[in-house]
Write an enzyme that holds these catalytic residues in place. Structure first.
Site: not given
Length: 248
Positions: A148, A184
């Site tokens: 990431y 989210e």
């Protein structure tokens, strides 16, 4: 044009730009959410909204969607490359190849696909503004963030490269690098485990999607001769990826 507009920062951006009388192209994979948002924005703010449903990871789908634009919809003044995600939080020796591919395909290749097809429309008109959503993970690395972080470091580099390449065409390029934003994001990272996601934000006040959307709108609304190259935005309780001031 806002990618990943069906939730979080993308949805908040759609709302604030609609409030300021901007017509919108909103994109995402979830057709039901996209249609609902489109109807809300049209009803509440009287603007024009064009929803486009496609997966940013699929170049053919992106190409068809952008190729379908006609008339005034081709005159994209602002592109917000918001779509992105993190999956898993595993050390490099235990990481999921599927998760890695999804992050790279979305955060890097998806951003490139959209930018490659939209930027020529701006070059032709010699005006425009591309706003790329990076992350503090694109400025630092942290344990188990590996791929990431790598994908967001790529966004940081691409933002700087776009700024240089598009300079002759009067196109502004901005990167927004947030710290902890309660959206989210963690639910997706932990694959639907809402309890685990909530624990990420315990003990401090995280940034909200609206905080980031407000900042994005500020950058976009500046006079055309002013360009914010990049901004790193943190909750007051977060100094970087390691140091926090958490209660309890």
């Amino acid at each position: 044009m806002i990618t990943g507009a069906t939730s979080g920062i993308g949805e908040a951006c759609a709302t604030i730009f609609a409030q300021n009388n901007c017509n919108l192209i909103i994109t995402g994979r979830r057709a039901d959410r996209l249609q609902k948002l489109s109807a809300q924005l049209t009803t509440n703010y009287g603007i024009k909204v064009l929803p486009l449903v496609f997966d940013i990871r699929n170049y053919d789908e992106v190409k068809i969607a952008i190729g379908s634009l006609e008339g005034e919809w081709k005159n994209i003044d602002i592109l917000i490359n918001n779509a992105g995600l993190s999956l898993g939080l595993d050390p490099i020796d235990k990481g999921s190849i599927d998760d890695w591919n999804t992050m790279i395909d979305t955060n890097v290749k998806g951003l490139l696909y959209i930018s490659r097809l939209v930027s020529p429309l701006m070059v032709e008109r010699k005006q425009g503004h591309i706003i790329n959503l990076g992350s503090i993970a694109g400025k630092e690395t942290y344990a188990n963030g590996n791929v990431y972080c790598a994908s967001k470091h790529a966004v940081d580099a691409l933002n700087k490269a776009m700024r240089i390449d598009l300079l002759p065409y009067n196109i502004r390029v901005t990167a927004i690098h947030p710290g902890a934003v309660e959206t989210e994001f963690s639910i997706v990272r932990f694959k639907g485990d809402e309890e685990k996601a909530k624990n990420v934000y315990k003990g401090f006040e995280a940034l909200s999607a609206n905080d980031i959307a407000d900042t994005i709108y500020y950058c976009a609304a500046l006079p055309s001769h002013v360009n914010i190259n990049e901004l790193t935005i943190m909750p007051t309780a977060q100094a970087n990826t390691v140091y926090w001031n958490k209660r309890g």
